[in-house]
Design a protein around this motif. Structure first.
Motif, PDB file in Angstrom:
ATOM      1  N   UNK A 169       0.572  -1.207  -0.316  1.00 10.62           N
ATOM      2  CA  UNK A 169       0.230  -0.233  -0.603  1.00 10.62           C
ATOM      3  C   UNK A 169       0.854   0.895  -0.333  1.00 10.62           C
ATOM      4  N   UNK A 170      -0.031   2.045  -0.694  1.00  9.49           N
ATOM      5  CA  UNK A 170       0.987   3.418  -0.495  1.00  9.49           C
ATOM      6  C   UNK A 170       0.973   4.075   0.579  1.00  9.49           C
ATOM      7  N   UNK A 171       1.176   5.751   0.941  1.00  9.32           N
ATOM      8  CA  UNK A 171       1.512   6.099   2.366  1.00  9.32           C
ATOM      9  C   UNK A 171       0.540   6.792   2.402  1.00  9.32           C
ATOM     10  N   UNK A 172      -1.060   7.274   1.935  1.00 14.13           N
ATOM     11  CA  UNK A 172      -2.443   7.407   2.156  1.00 14.13           C
ATOM     12  C   UNK A 172      -2.417   7.304   4.090  1.00 14.13           C
ATOM     13  N   UNK A 173      -2.628   5.867   4.389  1.00 10.46           N
ATOM     14  CA  UNK A 173      -3.130   6.089   5.887  1.00 10.46           C
ATOM     15  C   UNK A 173      -2.409   7.109   7.008  1.00 10.46           C
ATOM     16  N   UNK A 174      -0.639   6.913   6.487  1.00 11.69           N
ATOM     17  CA  UNK A 174       0.128   7.677   7.166  1.00 11.69           C
ATOM     18  C   UNK A 174       0.105   8.770   7.362  1.00 11.69           C
ATOM     19  N   UNK A 175       0.425   9.258   5.709  1.00 16.70           N
ATOM     20  CA  UNK A 175       0.062  10.949   5.920  1.00 16.70           C
ATOM     21  C   UNK A 175      -1.093  12.205   6.786  1.00 16.70           C
ATOM     22  N   UNK A 176      -1.867  10.790   5.866  1.00 21.06           N
ATOM     23  CA  UNK A 176      -3.788  11.641   6.653  1.00 21.06           C
ATOM     24  C   UNK A 176      -4.114  11.129   8.378  1.00 21.06           C
ATOM     25  N   UNK A 177      -2.679  10.348   8.598  1.00 21.53           N
ATOM     26  CA  UNK A 177      -2.993  10.826  10.331  1.00 21.53           C
ATOM     27  C   UNK A 177      -1.956  11.276  10.829  1.00 21.53           C
ATOM     28  N   UNK A 178      -0.876  11.267  10.414  1.00 20.22           N
ATOM     29  CA  UNK A 178       0.367  12.196  10.600  1.00 20.22           C
ATOM     30  C   UNK A 178      -0.021  13.784  10.954  1.00 20.22           C
ATOM     31  N   UNK A 190      -1.156  12.431  18.896  1.00 21.53           N
ATOM     32  CA  UNK A 190       0.315  12.476  18.199  1.00 21.53           C
ATOM     33  C   UNK A 190       0.468  11.188  19.552  1.00 21.53           C
ATOM     34  N   UNK A 191       0.464  11.491  20.724  1.00 23.12           N
ATOM     35  CA  UNK A 191       1.299  10.231  21.492  1.00 23.12           C
ATOM     36  C   UNK A 191       0.140   8.530  21.920  1.00 23.12           C
ATOM     37  N   UNK A 192      -0.639   9.173  20.349  1.00 23.71           N
ATOM     38  CA  UNK A 192      -1.617   7.757  20.736  1.00 23.71           C
ATOM     39  C   UNK A 192      -1.942   7.214  19.070  1.00 23.71           C
ATOM     40  N   UNK A 193      -0.575   7.493  18.774  1.00 24.52           N
ATOM     41  CA  UNK A 193      -0.502   6.848  17.025  1.00 24.52           C
ATOM     42  C   UNK A 193       0.455   6.255  16.270  1.00 24.52           C
ATOM     43  N   UNK A 194       0.161   4.910  16.568  1.00 24.19           N
ATOM     44  CA  UNK A 194       1.596   4.297  15.305  1.00 24.19           C
ATOM     45  C   UNK A 194       0.897   3.868  14.385  1.00 24.19           C
ATOM     46  N   UNK A 195       1.352   4.256  12.963  1.00 23.81           N
ATOM     47  CA  UNK A 195       1.638   3.902  11.736  1.00 23.81           C
ATOM     48  C   UNK A 195       2.254   2.517  11.130  1.00 23.81           C
ATOM     49  N   UNK A 196       2.107   1.299  10.966  1.00 29.95           N
ATOM     50  CA  UNK A 196       3.073   0.574  10.624  1.00 29.95           C
ATOM     51  C   UNK A 196       2.653   0.312   9.366  1.00 29.95           C
ATOM     52  N   UNK A 197       3.930   0.230   7.879  1.00 28.62           N
ATOM     53  CA  UNK A 197       3.293  -0.826   6.747  1.00 28.62           C
ATOM     54  C   UNK A 197       4.164  -1.691   6.977  1.00 28.62           C
ATOM     55  N   UNK A 198       3.226  -2.943   6.478  1.00 28.90           N
ATOM     56  CA  UNK A 198       4.273  -4.760   6.264  1.00 28.90           C
ATOM     57  C   UNK A 198       2.649  -5.745   5.513  1.00 28.90           C
ATOM     58  N   UNK A 199       3.608  -6.477   5.260  1.00 33.93           N
ATOM     59  CA  UNK A 199       2.771  -7.998   4.259  1.00 33.93           C
ATOM     60  C   UNK A 199       2.448  -8.531   5.891  1.00 33.93           C
ATOM     61  N   UNK A 200       0.912  -9.255   6.137  1.00 35.25           N
ATOM     62  CA  UNK A 200       0.381 -10.316   6.964  1.00 35.25           C
ATOM     63  C   UNK A 200       1.647 -11.596   6.761  1.00 35.25           C
ATOM     64  N   UNK A 201       2.569 -11.807   5.735  1.00 36.75           N
ATOM     65  CA  UNK A 201       3.435 -12.909   5.719  1.00 36.75           C
ATOM     66  C   UNK A 201       3.865 -12.787   7.094  1.00 36.75           C
ATOM     67  N   UNK A 202       4.786 -11.393   7.572  1.00 38.26           N
ATOM     68  CA  UNK A 202       5.406 -11.676   8.686  1.00 38.26           C
ATOM     69  C   UNK A 202       4.841 -11.303   9.449  1.00 38.26           C
ATOM     70  N   UNK A 203       4.935 -13.109   9.631  1.00 38.09           N
ATOM     71  CA  UNK A 203       4.039 -13.349  11.417  1.00 38.09           C
ATOM     72  C   UNK A 203       5.284 -13.137  12.073  1.00 38.09           C
ATOM     73  N   UNK A 204       5.875 -12.140  12.488  1.00 38.24           N
ATOM     74  CA  UNK A 204       6.796 -12.499  13.666  1.00 38.24           C
ATOM     75  C   UNK A 204       6.420 -10.494  13.545  1.00 38.24           C
TER      76      UNK A 204
END
Length: 464
Positions: A169-178, A190-204
């Motif tokens: 995915x692109x960075x729309x969600x990250x930029x909008x929430x920032x 700000x203190x209550x927001x973390x946005x990460x992008x990774x594949x669901x195949x990364x099970x760890x």
């Protein structure tokens, strides 16, 4: 607001970090909530939403241009310009302060939901809504603004919000929430927001994401829900948004041969490549006459032909194209048995598959739609077995028949009934899949100690 566009997909409490740093911090997600100084002031969230909504109406502003670019990026979201503009306008409308306040009142009893109120069934006791705690959002890839709005609802409920977007995915969600966080000078958002992008195949990473969660909201398919559910800790609330199937219904009283009604239906089919759960996958016709059914299918095909040039053709992966080809080929073979009739656009741009069998069937999408018979007297019997999957019904009927038909669809399990041409639209605060999001993202708690109800010292930190 002066958010600077970033290329890293990791936003952590106001900082843009690289993958190595995000990986290092991931194990400490559970420490965010205990480190906060106090509860979130809902008034600050409303203020931030109001400021961000204002930025979304300024087409010359940096925030608008950045988000528009994210939505139209051909390598990721790939929305056409008109759809991107509509998405940003819809997001701005959904962030209206008055509407959000009304949603707080409708779902949590008022604009200060964390204020104790006398318990309805006990004297000397009080009840109030509290955040569920750490809320993880598995954002959908097919509706860009849904993840942002889910987080806004999580903030209104007072939670720490951790968002996972899909790996491609692109960075729309990250930029909008920032940008939303930058619109709150207090820093509480700000203190209550973390946005990460990774594949669901990364099970760890997925395991570490879910480990500290008090609730996980999953937008996606059954496979997506199951893939996340296995990592949920004991007692964690799973909030499922999807998967669902939507349909259109052409009632015998609705003058369904009216060209504009069918063109509105065609727009619902073509919009967003049928990638949203509110897109019609089946068109039911109120008849048991095969010739009437096939004539209606031809009319739907004509409407798609008339509207198709106004919508982009979304690229198909090999497996997706193979599924479309397989379904259409089988339908064409069954024409020899008198069961089906097929209509296709140039180059397979769209397909209408008329089928005399009424059972609900999922479409392979990409402007491929079934047309099936369903006399109104059979609605509940035919659809009820699929009640867990029913979502939106686009209804075309005479005004005096609309409510009785809606009642039948609700009995069958549907969650929304709307008119053709509006199936993909929604209104602020509308229930999600038959549930109220703010309540799903909250806990109802009670206090029953002496003198607690009515004490002015317990008015909550968010009453302004």
């Amino acid at each position: 607001m002066t958010t600077v566009a970033q290329t890293t997909p990791y936003y952590w409490q106001g900082e843009w970090v690289d993958e190595e740093e995000a990986s290092r911090r991931l194990g400490g997600l559970g420490g965010i909530l205990p480190a906060l100084a106090g509860p979130l002031d809902v008034g600050q969230v409303l203020d931030a939403c109001e400021r961000f909504a204002g930025a979304l109406t300024d087409r010359d502003g940096a925030e608008y241009r950045r988000l528009f670019t994210d939505l139209t990026d051909p390598a990721t979201t790939a929305l056409p310009a008109a759809d991107a503009e509509a998405a940003l306008a819809g997001l701005a409308a959904a962030l209206d302060r008055g509407l959000l306040t009304a949603q707080l009142t409708a779902e949590l009893g008022g604009p200060a939901p964390h204020r104790p109120v006398p318990a309805a069934f006990a004297s000397g006791a009080a009840e109030l809504w509290q955040p569920i705690g750490t809320l993880v959002h598995i954002a959908p890839r097919n509706v860009a603004v849904a993840g942002v709005l889910s987080v806004v609802e999580g903030l209104l409920a007072g939670n720490v919000n951790v968002v996972k977007t899909s790996g491609g995915e692109g960075l729309f969600t990250q930029h909008a929430l920032a940008a939303l966080a930058d619109a709150d000078p207090s820093g509480q958002v700000r203190d209550r927001l973390v946005v990460l992008r990774f594949s669901s195949r990364d099970t760890e990473w997925l395991r570490q994401l879910c480990r500290p969660a008090d609730a996980v909201a999953v937008w996606g398919t059954e496979e997506a829900v199951e893939g996340v559910a296995r990592f949920l800790p004991s007692g964690c609330r799973l909030v499922e948004w999807g998967p669902k199937i939507s349909l259109a219904y052409l009632d015998r009283t609705g003058g369904r041969r009216d060209g504009e009604a069918l063109r509105a239906l065609a727009r619902d089919i073509l919009r967003n490549g049928q990638r949203t759960c509110t897109s019609p996958q089946v068109v039911y016709v109120d008849t048991d006459d095969a010739e009437v059914l096939f004539a209606e299918a031809r009319a739907v095909a004509d409407a798609l032909a008339a509207e198709a040039d106004g919508f982009p053709e979304f690229p198909r992966e090999t497996a997706e194209q193979a599924e479309v080809t397989n379904v259409v080929t089988v339908a064409r073979l069954e024409e020899h048995l008198g069961l089906t009739r097929t209509f296709s656009g140039p180059g397979g741009r769209w397909h209408v598959l008329a089928d005399k069998r009424p059972g609900l069937a999922a479409s392979p999408l990409f402007a491929t739609v079934w047309v099936k018979p369903l006399p109104r007297e059979e609605i509940v019997r035919v659809l009820h077995p699929m009640r867990r999957y029913l979502q939106t019904v686009g209804l075309h009927a005479a005004d005096d028949h609309a409510l009785p038909l809606a009642t039948e669809f609700f009995r069958a399990g549907a969650l929304r009934v709307t008119r053709l041409g509006s199936m993909l639209d929604s209104y602020p605060g509308e229930p999600h899949d038959g549930q109220l999001a703010l309540q799903r993202y909250s806990r109802r708690v009670s206090v029953a100690t002496a003198g607690v109800s009515g004490r002015p010292g317990l008015q909550g930190h968010n009453e302004r």
